[in-house]
Design an enzyme around this catalytic site. Structure first.
Site, PDB file in Angstrom:
ATOM      1  N   TRP A  48     -13.768 -20.026 -43.487  1.00  0.00           N
ATOM      2  CA  TRP A  48     -14.297 -20.582 -44.732  1.00  0.00           C
ATOM      3  C   TRP A  48     -13.543 -19.957 -45.895  1.00  0.00           C
ATOM      4  CZ3 TRP A  48     -19.389 -19.203 -47.660  1.00  0.00           C
ATOM      5  CH2 TRP A  48     -19.516 -20.058 -48.761  1.00  0.00           C
ATOM      6  N   ARG A  49     -12.747 -20.785 -46.581  1.00  0.00           N
ATOM      7  CA  ARG A  49     -12.021 -20.344 -47.765  1.00  0.00           C
ATOM      8  C   ARG A  49     -12.970 -20.432 -48.962  1.00  0.00           C
ATOM      9  NH1 ARG A  49      -6.487 -20.370 -48.426  1.00  0.00           N
ATOM     10  NH2 ARG A  49      -7.057 -20.124 -50.605  1.00  0.00           N
ATOM     11  N   GLU A  87      -2.569 -14.091 -54.473  1.00  0.00           N
ATOM     12  CA  GLU A  87      -1.960 -14.392 -53.173  1.00  0.00           C
ATOM     13  C   GLU A  87      -2.151 -15.856 -52.783  1.00  0.00           C
ATOM     14  OE1 GLU A  87      -2.128 -11.787 -49.896  1.00  0.00           O
ATOM     15  OE2 GLU A  87      -2.056  -9.966 -51.101  1.00  0.00           O
ATOM     16  N   HIS A 144       0.061 -12.339 -48.171  1.00  0.00           N
ATOM     17  CA  HIS A 144       0.670 -13.665 -48.306  1.00  0.00           C
ATOM     18  C   HIS A 144       1.718 -13.652 -49.406  1.00  0.00           C
ATOM     19  CE1 HIS A 144      -3.262 -14.205 -46.486  1.00  0.00           C
ATOM     20  NE2 HIS A 144      -2.807 -15.315 -45.948  1.00  0.00           N
ATOM     21  N   LYS A 171      -2.480  -9.698 -40.434  1.00  0.00           N
ATOM     22  CA  LYS A 171      -2.031 -11.081 -40.617  1.00  0.00           C
ATOM     23  C   LYS A 171      -1.079 -11.163 -41.800  1.00  0.00           C
ATOM     24  CE  LYS A 171      -3.449 -15.510 -42.439  1.00  0.00           C
ATOM     25  NZ  LYS A 171      -4.366 -16.076 -43.431  1.00  0.00           N
ATOM     26  N   ARG A 214       4.499 -21.560 -36.077  1.00  0.00           N
ATOM     27  CA  ARG A 214       3.121 -21.885 -35.728  1.00  0.00           C
ATOM     28  C   ARG A 214       3.031 -22.362 -34.278  1.00  0.00           C
ATOM     29  NH1 ARG A 214       0.112 -22.181 -40.481  1.00  0.00           N
ATOM     30  NH2 ARG A 214       1.289 -22.424 -42.417  1.00  0.00           N
TER      31      ARG A 214
END
Length: 254
Positions: A48-49, A87, A144, A171, A214
């Site tokens: 959930w962003r 980011e 990011h 990540k 990916r």
């Protein structure tokens, strides 16, 4: 050796990379509609962003919606992510507000994992990690770069720093300017996985050129990848219905 993690019956860090689907809707109604649309798909995690949510800076409303999202997705691991504007996120938030919101999400019991931006600053990152772990949730440490791909050694430095700070899954996502940048990301991922990682890692090269990172995630040691159902959260995310077959194809070849 990689120590795998198991979250709601999903093992992370072994076999076919898990597929994460982001929810980037603005209203609670649309968020829950998206949850209903994806709950029975062959996926491994939902992100959930929160920064897309119209009430993202209202903690009480965020936690209310988080509980409803958990009810809608009882079996899938749920990742809570407020991506800051620095980011690539949708909203500005102060370090203190960011820390308080992440702590509330972890303490709610409805989020299994919380995303923490490691390079916001060391003090904020460490405070977030400690509070989230105390509450019993896991931490995905993230970084990011939507403008470039750092050199290989810098990518390794960032991933190793995340691991050294105690996150459960490091990540990193970067933007390639050319195919050489994609190769840098893949080479750094492989080296991290083979030489330094003791836990699952997630890396990706964004945009069209980075699609190979990916799909071939397992080849280079990345444990999960993001797939889109409708609107994605970053450039280059592949529709889930196309991604599963490609991941299985690489896994069979290995």
């Amino acid at each position: 050796m990689i120590k795998t993690l198991t979250v709601r019956g999903k093992e992370i860090g072994a076999g076919v990379p898990g597929i994460i689907v982001p929810i980037v809707e603005v209203t609670e109604t649309k968020i829950l509609e998206k949850a209903e649309a994806i709950r029975n798909l062959a996926i491994d995690m939902v992100e959930w962003r929160v920064d897309f949510f119209e009430h993202a800076l209202e903690p009480e409303q965020v936690i209310h919606t988080l509980h409803r999202l958990r009810e809608a997705l009882p079996s899938l691991p749920l990742l809570f992510t407020f991506r800051t504007a620095e980011e690539g996120g949708e909203k500005e938030i102060s370090p203190s507000e960011y820390t308080a919101l992440n702590r509330l999400a972890a303490e709610s019991g409805s989020a299994d994992l919380i995303d923490v931006q490691i390079f916001m600053d060391d003090e904020t990152a460490r405070e977030n990690i400690a509070a989230i772990h105390t509450a019993g949730a896991l931490v995905i440490g993230s970084n990011h770069d939507f403008h470039k791909t750092p050199p290989r050694e810098e990518i390794l430095y960032r991933l190793r720093k995340m691991q050294d700070m105690g996150v459960d899954i490091p990540k990193l996502a970067v933007m390639p300017r050319g195919t050489d940048d994609v190769l840098e990301l893949l080479a750094a991922t492989a080296r991290m996985h083979e030489s330094y990682a003791n836990r699952p890692i997630i890396t990706m090269s964004m945009g069209g050129k980075g699609v190979v990172s990916r799909l071939a995630a397992e080849v280079f040691g990345s444990s999960m990848t993001f797939g889109a159902v409708g609107t994605g959260s970053a450039p280059g995310q592949i529709p889930v219905d196309r991604m599963s077959g490609a991941l299985d194809l690489f896994h069979a070849a290995l």
